[in-house]
Design an enzyme around this catalytic site. Structure first.
Site, mmCIF file in Angstrom:
data_model
loop_
_atom_site.group_PDB
_atom_site.id
_atom_site.type_symbol
_atom_site.label_atom_id
_atom_site.label_comp_id
_atom_site.label_asym_id
_atom_site.label_seq_id
_atom_site.Cartn_x
_atom_site.Cartn_y
_atom_site.Cartn_z
ATOM 1 N N GLU A 1 -6.900 -9.176 -6.917
ATOM 2 C CA GLU A 1 -5.723 -8.857 -6.384
ATOM 3 C C GLU A 1 -4.512 -9.622 -6.569
ATOM 4 O OE1 GLU A 1 -5.531 -5.469 -4.668
ATOM 5 O OE2 GLU A 1 -6.991 -5.248 -6.092
ATOM 6 N N ASP B 1 3.125 0.679 -11.027
ATOM 7 C CA ASP B 1 1.897 1.570 -11.076
ATOM 8 C C ASP B 1 2.147 2.846 -10.410
ATOM 9 O OD1 ASP B 1 2.009 0.766 -8.639
ATOM 10 O OD2 ASP B 1 0.082 0.083 -8.117
ATOM 11 N N THR C 1 4.001 -2.680 -3.623
ATOM 12 C CA THR C 1 2.487 -3.261 -3.252
ATOM 13 C C THR C 1 2.728 -4.263 -2.476
ATOM 14 O OG1 THR C 1 1.495 -2.176 -5.183
ATOM 15 C CG2 THR C 1 0.331 -3.958 -3.939
#
Length: 278
Positions: free
Chosen positions: A65, A83, A88
């Protein structure tokens, strides 16, 4: 799908098969030394939830990640990785577009009303389910990084990670009769794909149609291979050309080595970079 890309950052116990130890009945000392210690037995029953194993799981996830083993360095991570899920952020890749980041900030604000992210709650509610930054730019990333230095917010991230991802994944894996490696494989899939019938639970359902999990009498190795096959195909169907090395040269490697207990030392690769845990 929860997220994709390189830069992202309720347990029901079941019996876990003990390791068989072979020894000569005439060698009393060897027999005693071959027996698992109480600490080893406790770790086996706890599986991935044992503190040291949970820390190892976080390192494995962070290698994929956040391209690091220092998973605690990711509390302040925040970026739009393109994305389609907005920002995020944090240790598990909470997203402004997938509801989990909103829930995290709402729950944290309920306990700490004067925090630096509370003023963004109206905007977070508006952009939930979208990739929009409306009402978040330009100040949200800086506010997240600042709040991430606060121990209470770090604890809040830990709690939401456990509540949404870690605990359900480990609980489900134990019910399926899986040991620590299988529990981690479930956890990583939960982190990447999110829960739901179109996420982790959908992958698990398709895997059980191909092979029986150990709790139903199946081979653990065969079932985990089926699960990884389904998960890899899901990743590629949703994002053609995506790097699947978190499966191919990490989880599949551990499985091929027969390391169902996720014993250290571990060596694996993600995105071509080698990681080691002694």
């Amino acid at each position: 799908m929860k997220r994709a890309g390189v830069l992202m950052l309720a347990a029901v116990p079941v019996a876990i098969a003990a390791t068989a130890y072979g020894f000569s009945p005439t060698t009393h000392t060897a027999a005693r030394s071959a027996q698992p210690s109480a600490a080893t037995q406790r770790r086996a029953s706890e599986g991935l939830a044992a503190p040291a194993m949970k820390n190892l799981a976080q390192k494995l996830v962070a290698s994929a990640e956040n391209s690091t083993l220092n998973w605690r360095s990711a509390y302040g991570y925040v970026q739009d990785i393109g994305d389609g899920q907005g920002y995020t952020a944090g240790i598990i890749g909470f997203c402004t577009g997938t509801h989990d980041l909103l829930v995290l900030v709402e729950r944290y604000t309920a306990a700490h009303p004067d925090n630096g992210l509370a003023r963004y709650l109206p905007a977070l509610r508006r952009v939930d389910g979208t990739d929009s930054h409306q009402g978040l730019d330009p100040g949200f990333p800086a506010a997240w990084r600042a709040e991430a230095k606060v121990p209470a917010f770090q604890s809040a991230q830990d709690a939401e990670r456990d509540r949404i991802y870690f605990d359900p994944a480990v609980s489900t894996a134990k019910r399926d009769g899986l040991g620590p490696l299988g529990q981690f494989i479930y956890y990583d899939a939960m982190v990447f794909h999110g829960p739901g019938t179109d996420g982790f639970y959908g992958i698990r359902k398709r895997a059980t149609q191909r092979a029986e999990p150990p709790a139903q009498g199946g081979s653990e190795e065969a079932y985990l291979n089926a699960f990884l096959d389904v998960r890899r195909a899901t990743m590629r169907a949703e994002h053609p050309g995506i790097d699947t090395s978190r499966i191919d040269t990490a989880q599949r490697k551990f499985l091929a080595e027969g390391n169902l207990s996720l014993r250290t030392p571990l060596v694996w690769k993600v995105y071509g970079e080698t990681y080691k845990v002694p």
